[in-house]
Design a protein around this motif. Structure first.
Motif, PDB file in Angstrom:
ATOM      1  N   LEU A   1      -5.799 -55.697 -19.481  1.00  0.00           N
ATOM      2  CA  LEU A   1      -4.797 -54.408 -19.309  1.00  0.00           C
ATOM      3  C   LEU A   1      -3.410 -54.877 -19.418  1.00  0.00           C
ATOM      4  O   LEU A   1      -2.847 -54.179 -20.238  1.00  0.00           O
ATOM      5  CB  LEU A   1      -5.181 -53.750 -18.243  1.00  0.00           C
ATOM      6  CG  LEU A   1      -6.431 -52.942 -18.335  1.00  0.00           C
ATOM      7  CD1 LEU A   1      -6.841 -52.349 -16.935  1.00  0.00           C
ATOM      8  CD2 LEU A   1      -6.522 -51.899 -19.408  1.00  0.00           C
ATOM      9  N   LEU A   2      -3.124 -55.879 -18.551  1.00  0.00           N
ATOM     10  CA  LEU A   2      -1.720 -56.420 -18.697  1.00  0.00           C
ATOM     11  C   LEU A   2      -1.214 -56.719 -19.791  1.00  0.00           C
ATOM     12  O   LEU A   2      -0.065 -56.748 -20.437  1.00  0.00           O
ATOM     13  CB  LEU A   2      -1.300 -57.150 -17.505  1.00  0.00           C
ATOM     14  CG  LEU A   2      -1.317 -56.590 -16.094  1.00  0.00           C
ATOM     15  CD1 LEU A   2      -1.072 -57.579 -15.012  1.00  0.00           C
ATOM     16  CD2 LEU A   2      -0.124 -55.697 -16.013  1.00  0.00           C
TER      17      LEU A   2
ATOM     18  N   ASN B   1      -2.876 -56.229 -23.081  1.00  0.00           N
ATOM     19  CA  ASN B   1      -2.849 -55.358 -23.990  1.00  0.00           C
ATOM     20  C   ASN B   1      -1.290 -54.417 -23.796  1.00  0.00           C
ATOM     21  O   ASN B   1      -0.764 -54.211 -24.782  1.00  0.00           O
ATOM     22  CB  ASN B   1      -3.785 -54.410 -23.761  1.00  0.00           C
ATOM     23  CG  ASN B   1      -5.020 -55.041 -24.323  1.00  0.00           C
ATOM     24  OD1 ASN B   1      -5.026 -55.873 -24.990  1.00  0.00           O
ATOM     25  ND2 ASN B   1      -6.171 -54.488 -23.918  1.00  0.00           N
ATOM     26  N   ARG B   2      -1.047 -54.129 -22.522  1.00  0.00           N
ATOM     27  CA  ARG B   2       0.371 -53.355 -22.444  1.00  0.00           C
ATOM     28  C   ARG B   2       1.401 -54.281 -22.593  1.00  0.00           C
ATOM     29  O   ARG B   2       2.243 -53.740 -23.256  1.00  0.00           O
ATOM     30  CB  ARG B   2       0.377 -53.169 -20.811  1.00  0.00           C
ATOM     31  CG  ARG B   2       1.595 -52.575 -20.200  1.00  0.00           C
ATOM     32  CD  ARG B   2       1.695 -51.067 -20.952  1.00  0.00           C
ATOM     33  NE  ARG B   2       2.647 -50.347 -20.454  1.00  0.00           N
ATOM     34  CZ  ARG B   2       3.254 -49.194 -20.954  1.00  0.00           C
ATOM     35  NH1 ARG B   2       2.778 -48.795 -22.147  1.00  0.00           N
ATOM     36  NH2 ARG B   2       4.394 -48.828 -20.891  1.00  0.00           N
ATOM     37  N   LYS B   3       1.409 -55.532 -22.590  1.00  0.00           N
ATOM     38  CA  LYS B   3       2.418 -56.507 -22.856  1.00  0.00           C
ATOM     39  C   LYS B   3       2.524 -56.326 -24.389  1.00  0.00           C
ATOM     40  O   LYS B   3       3.690 -56.515 -24.981  1.00  0.00           O
ATOM     41  CB  LYS B   3       2.208 -57.868 -22.403  1.00  0.00           C
ATOM     42  CG  LYS B   3       3.303 -58.972 -22.751  1.00  0.00           C
ATOM     43  CD  LYS B   3       3.045 -60.367 -22.147  1.00  0.00           C
ATOM     44  CE  LYS B   3       4.027 -61.272 -22.489  1.00  0.00           C
ATOM     45  NZ  LYS B   3       3.662 -62.560 -22.152  1.00  0.00           N
TER      46      LYS B   3
ATOM     47  N   ARG C   1       1.609 -54.255 -26.546  1.00  0.00           N
ATOM     48  CA  ARG C   1       2.076 -52.662 -26.937  1.00  0.00           C
ATOM     49  C   ARG C   1       3.692 -52.799 -26.740  1.00  0.00           C
ATOM     50  O   ARG C   1       4.293 -52.213 -27.613  1.00  0.00           O
ATOM     51  CB  ARG C   1       1.432 -51.658 -26.176  1.00  0.00           C
ATOM     52  CG  ARG C   1       0.126 -51.496 -26.927  1.00  0.00           C
ATOM     53  CD  ARG C   1      -0.350 -50.148 -26.232  1.00  0.00           C
ATOM     54  NE  ARG C   1      -0.291 -50.120 -24.779  1.00  0.00           N
ATOM     55  CZ  ARG C   1      -1.304 -49.678 -23.873  1.00  0.00           C
ATOM     56  NH1 ARG C   1      -2.360 -49.710 -24.409  1.00  0.00           N
ATOM     57  NH2 ARG C   1      -1.312 -49.725 -22.494  1.00  0.00           N
ATOM     58  N   ILE C   2       4.226 -53.340 -25.517  1.00  0.00           N
ATOM     59  CA  ILE C   2       5.586 -53.254 -25.344  1.00  0.00           C
ATOM     60  C   ILE C   2       6.362 -54.240 -26.343  1.00  0.00           C
ATOM     61  O   ILE C   2       7.078 -53.755 -26.931  1.00  0.00           O
ATOM     62  CB  ILE C   2       5.877 -53.621 -23.938  1.00  0.00           C
ATOM     63  CG1 ILE C   2       5.282 -52.653 -22.914  1.00  0.00           C
ATOM     64  CG2 ILE C   2       7.362 -54.011 -23.894  1.00  0.00           C
ATOM     65  CD1 ILE C   2       5.361 -53.046 -21.584  1.00  0.00           C
TER      66      ILE C   2
END
Length: 184
Positions: free
Chosen positions: A52-53, A55-57, A59-60
């Protein structure tokens, strides 16, 4: 607080082998359950949380890259707009300069045209004045001539008697006769 310490002391008194039972002490069982759940969550959730982190990273980072690309395009468009603005300002200045010089040329042409028109009007005025003067002079001459002719006729009529009149007629007939002989 005493209950919490008693539950840990109670854990130390459990028989070591062969007996299985339920612990009815809620505080002791909750701490154990909570620590087991946390360990399981940490062990199994660590991968999920890392995914999750990550993926979030990603996306960011993707959003940052897109923002940088958009920023670059915006800067490029801004530079193009500035170049177009500079070009338009130069053209406007050129039009302004050309307009001022055109206005000056038109002003000079208008002044020259007006000057020529005034000269023509002055010439027409002078010609009209000369014409009217000549006309007045001719009228005065004609009146003077008529008055002189009337005065001469009046003088002749008053001075001329029948005898002088007959002599003048005979002299004129003689001149016409002489002219006839010359022409024959």
């Amino acid at each position: 607080m005493k209950n919490v310490t008693d539950s840990f002391v109670f854990l130390g008194h459990w028989p070591s082998a062969g007996s299985f039972g339920f612990n009815t002490d809620i505080l002791a069982t909750n701490l154990i359950n909570l620590s087991v759940v946390l360990d399981v969550l940490i062990f199994f959730g660590k991968g999920v949380l890392n995914d999750l982190l990550d993926n979030r990273k990603q996306r960011i980072l993707s959003t940052i890259r897109n923002s940088e690309e958009l920023r670059g395009k915006a800067i490029e468009q801004l530079e193009k707009a500035r170049a177009r603005l500079k070009k338009v300002e130069m053209e406007a200045d050129q039009f302004r300069v050309n307009g001022y010089s055109e206005i000056e040329r038109e002003k000079i042409n208008l002044i020259n045209s007006t000057y020529k028109t005034l000269e023509q009007l002055e010439n027409y005025k002078n010609e009209t004045i000369q014409f009217e003067q000549q006309k007045a002079i001719n009228q005065v001459r004609q009146q003077v001539f008529q008055q002189a002719l009337q005065g001469a006729l009046g003088t002749l009529n008053s001075c001329l008697n029948n005898e002088l009149h007959l002599r003048t007629i005979n002299a004129n007939i003689g001149m016409f006769g002489a002219m006839n002989e010359i022409t024959d």
